[in-house]
Write a protein that holds these residues in place. Structure first.
Motif, PDB file in Angstrom:
ATOM      1  N   LYS A  35      -5.218  10.463  -6.795  1.00  0.00           N
ATOM      2  CA  LYS A  35      -6.449  11.200  -6.497  1.00  0.00           C
ATOM      3  C   LYS A  35      -7.652  10.374  -6.947  1.00  0.00           C
ATOM      4  CE  LYS A  35      -4.654  15.933  -6.487  1.00  0.00           C
ATOM      5  NZ  LYS A  35      -5.020  16.169  -5.087  1.00  0.00           N
ATOM      6  N   LEU A  36      -7.983   9.370  -6.157  1.00  0.00           N
ATOM      7  CA  LEU A  36      -9.074   8.453  -6.461  1.00  0.00           C
ATOM      8  C   LEU A  36      -9.985   8.349  -5.248  1.00  0.00           C
ATOM      9  CD1 LEU A  36      -6.879   5.562  -7.938  1.00  0.00           C
ATOM     10  CD2 LEU A  36      -8.099   7.293  -9.259  1.00  0.00           C
ATOM     11  N   ASP A  37     -11.283   8.465  -5.461  1.00  0.00           N
ATOM     12  CA  ASP A  37     -12.250   8.320  -4.381  1.00  0.00           C
ATOM     13  C   ASP A  37     -13.323   7.307  -4.786  1.00  0.00           C
ATOM     14  OD1 ASP A  37     -11.261  10.229  -2.427  1.00  0.00           O
ATOM     15  OD2 ASP A  37     -11.826  11.778  -3.877  1.00  0.00           O
ATOM     16  N   ASN A  64       0.185   3.895 -11.654  1.00  0.00           N
ATOM     17  CA  ASN A  64      -0.463   3.991 -10.352  1.00  0.00           C
ATOM     18  C   ASN A  64      -1.829   3.310 -10.310  1.00  0.00           C
ATOM     19  OD1 ASN A  64       1.767   5.426  -9.655  1.00  0.00           O
ATOM     20  ND2 ASN A  64       0.796   7.411  -9.592  1.00  0.00           N
ATOM     21  N   ILE A  65      -2.547   3.340 -11.418  1.00  0.00           N
ATOM     22  CA  ILE A  65      -3.840   2.641 -11.473  1.00  0.00           C
ATOM     23  C   ILE A  65      -3.609   1.143 -11.314  1.00  0.00           C
ATOM     24  CG2 ILE A  65      -5.906   2.224 -12.832  1.00  0.00           C
ATOM     25  CD1 ILE A  65      -5.492   5.145 -11.864  1.00  0.00           C
ATOM     26  N   GLU A  66      -2.591   0.645 -12.010  1.00  0.00           N
ATOM     27  CA  GLU A  66      -2.263  -0.780 -11.907  1.00  0.00           C
ATOM     28  C   GLU A  66      -1.831  -1.135 -10.480  1.00  0.00           C
ATOM     29  OE1 GLU A  66      -1.792  -4.665 -12.602  1.00  0.00           O
ATOM     30  OE2 GLU A  66      -2.731  -3.213 -13.945  1.00  0.00           O
ATOM     31  N   LYS A  67      -1.134  -0.213  -9.809  1.00  0.00           N
ATOM     32  CA  LYS A  67      -0.720  -0.466  -8.417  1.00  0.00           C
ATOM     33  C   LYS A  67      -1.925  -0.665  -7.511  1.00  0.00           C
ATOM     34  CE  LYS A  67       3.689   2.056  -8.505  1.00  0.00           C
ATOM     35  NZ  LYS A  67       4.402   3.287  -8.081  1.00  0.00           N
ATOM     36  N   VAL A  68      -2.944   0.179  -7.693  1.00  0.00           N
ATOM     37  CA  VAL A  68      -4.142   0.055  -6.867  1.00  0.00           C
ATOM     38  C   VAL A  68      -4.874  -1.242  -7.187  1.00  0.00           C
ATOM     39  CG1 VAL A  68      -6.337   1.113  -6.226  1.00  0.00           C
ATOM     40  CG2 VAL A  68      -4.360   2.566  -6.693  1.00  0.00           C
ATOM     41  N   GLN A  69      -5.019  -1.544  -8.486  1.00  0.00           N
ATOM     42  CA  GLN A  69      -5.705  -2.770  -8.885  1.00  0.00           C
ATOM     43  C   GLN A  69      -4.971  -4.000  -8.365  1.00  0.00           C
ATOM     44  OE1 GLN A  69      -7.924  -1.351 -13.022  1.00  0.00           O
ATOM     45  NE2 GLN A  69      -5.909  -2.237 -13.158  1.00  0.00           N
TER      46      GLN A  69
END
Length: 491
Positions: A35-37, A64-69
């Motif tokens: 849930k990131l915008d 999951n944050i690391e996956k996006v980064q």
């Protein structure tokens, strides 16, 4: 705002991750935990809106944050940090022990988490070497929060680290290096030990503190695997000059997991010259590894010699009291509270990995808040049942491995520890050593001590023999599976 808008890159990264989850039937997981915008960006970070700090913490713990980064880095070839802006209303700190739990207990973006250091600061000191090489205390000033480096995890600071018997010396040396970077008495620093004992935390804390004192310094944190990929790409694209300039001009190099250097001789050559360049300019160098330098195969001697300068420090698993202190510090940081018996249950259950301990704590808090229930010991046991059952089955020890292997092969434990080279004993010994390395966190030297005082080279030879046999003999693989099952079921 940066000249280059990263919105399209961010959205493409999210779309690709959504497709990956959808392809394996986990689209609901994506919906719940990504849930990131996009809000805006700077040259080194993207600000994203998140419903709550609790959800951000859960997404971070799940990786999951690391996956996006990582996906953004893959698309751009540049590391960009995600920074959260929480959209829920701020609330007062709540007690999970209370009968009323506010669902909007997340902290807003403008309300920084603060840590009370009344007791902590009296014990947490920086140390400097005097001319006679004795430590002299010199407290780091914590009057103001440390401003984190835009590409380093902001929660990895000295204030957020709980030093115990397992890590007090490492903590003191790292603080000393942070206050006096480049000092030859603690440069370079090599922190080694099993996963989840705080190596990366301390290393990144050094970078964050140095940056807070001098934001103009060039600081880089990178894993060895990422460095290897970047170096390989520079060879392929013929941009090695750019790679060389980027890293040799650093003031601070933070390199994680150097055990993987054994895979690349060419990178070792480049790192040798990078090390000398930074070191001779009195820049600070910090490495981490999962084992001592002498136990890492494949690293050239001249590089080992340089890594061996300064401080090589072993971080061990935290004891029970330290684990309880870590729980208290985490709760204090979040403005939460849970019953003492639940704290003790978590500390007793998760003995070897701080990340798992912190994950269990977050799970308890999250369950209580989402279900609007008081957190009791009964609820905690139910939520942690799988982990508790594993713990009650017993931690795997070398003694258990020796007993299971000796029974299986009908030899004595004394035989396994003896010097005899009879095949009927040597093979079981090699297997027992192999299992000890794979099922425990013991170092090669510690394993050797438990097998009659063998040196680490002999232990490595035993492990290599079994690894080679596994490639060509399926029967040895079946035997290993049977033994592992017996070891885990051993009472």
């Amino acid at each position: 705002m940066s000249e280059q808008n990263y919105k399209e890159v961010f959205e493409e990264a999210m779309n690709q991750i959504r497709d990956e989850y959808k392809s394996v039937g986990k689209e609901n997981d994506f919906t719940l935990f990504f849930k990131l915008d996009y809000i805006e960006d700077t040259i080194s970070e993207i600000k994203v809106s998140v419903p709550s700090k609790f959800l951000w913490d859960r997404m971070y713990q799940k990786g999951n944050i690391e996956k996006v980064q990582s996906k953004i880095c893959e698309l751009m070839g540049q590391k960009i940090k995600l920074s959260p802006v929480f959209t829920s209303k701020p609330a007062e700190p709540v007690s999970i022990n209370s009968s009323i739990i506010q669902s909007n207990s997340a902290i807003s973006a403008n309300q920084k988490d603060s840590i009370s250091n009344e007791n902590y600061d009296s014990q947490s000191k920086n140390f400097e070497y005097t001319e006679n090489n004795s430590f002299q205390s010199n407290p780091i000033n914590r009057q103001h929060p440390v401003e984190s480096h835009p590409q380093l995890l902001e929660e990895f600071t000295f204030d957020n680290f709980v030093p115990g018997d397992n890590s007090q010396y490492a903590f003191s040396v790292c603080e000393a290096a942070a206050k006096s970077p480049g000092n030859r008495n603690y440069n370079p620093i090599l922190l080694y030990g099993p996963s989840g004992v705080g190596k990366s935390h301390l290393m990144v804390a050094i970078g964050n503190y140095i940056y807070s004192q001098n934001p103009k310094l060039k600081i880089a944190y990178i894993t060895t695997e990422s460095l290897m990929n970047e170096f390989t790409a520079s060879l392929r694209e013929r941009t090695t000059d750019k790679f060389t300039k980027k890293y040799r001009k650093l003031d601070v190099l933070l390199l994680d997991d150097i055990q993987f250097l054994e895979k690349s001789e060419k990178l070792q050559d480049e790192l040798f010259y990078t090390f000398d360049e930074i070191y001779n300019r009195k820049g600070q160098i910090v490495f981490t590894s999962d084992r001592p330098l002498k136990e890492i195969n494949g690293i050239v001697e001249r590089l080992k010699t340089r890594f061996g300068r300064g401080q090589n420090i072993d971080l061990k698993v935290p004891n029970y009291e330290t684990r309880l202190a870590i729980i208290d510090k985490k709760l204090e940081f979040q403005g939460k509270d849970i019953p003492q018996d639940v704290k003790e249950l978590i500390a007793q259950t998760f003995q070897s990995n701080v990340r798992e301990l912190e994950g269990a704590l977050s799970k308890m808090i999250g369950y209580a808040e989402l279900m609007h229930k008081d957190l009791t010991i009964e609820i905690a046991k139910e939520q942690l049942s799988d982990s508790i059952n594993s713990a009650e089955n017993g931690i795997v020890t070398i003694e258990i491995i020796q007993k299971v292997v000796s029974n299986y092969y009908n030899v004595s434990v004394d035989d396994l520890k003896s010097d005899t080279r009879k095949k009927t004993v040597a093979v079981p010994r090699h297997i027992a050593i192999f299992l000890a390395r794979n099922l425990t966190e013991y170092s090669l030297m510690e394993i050797g001590d438990e097998f009659g005082g063998r040196d680490h080279t002999t232990v490595m030879n035993s492990i290599s023999k079994i690894e080679n046999q596994l490639k060509i003999d399926s029967m040895i693989g079946d035997t290993i599976k049977v033994l592992k099952k017996q070891i885990k079921e051993y009472k």
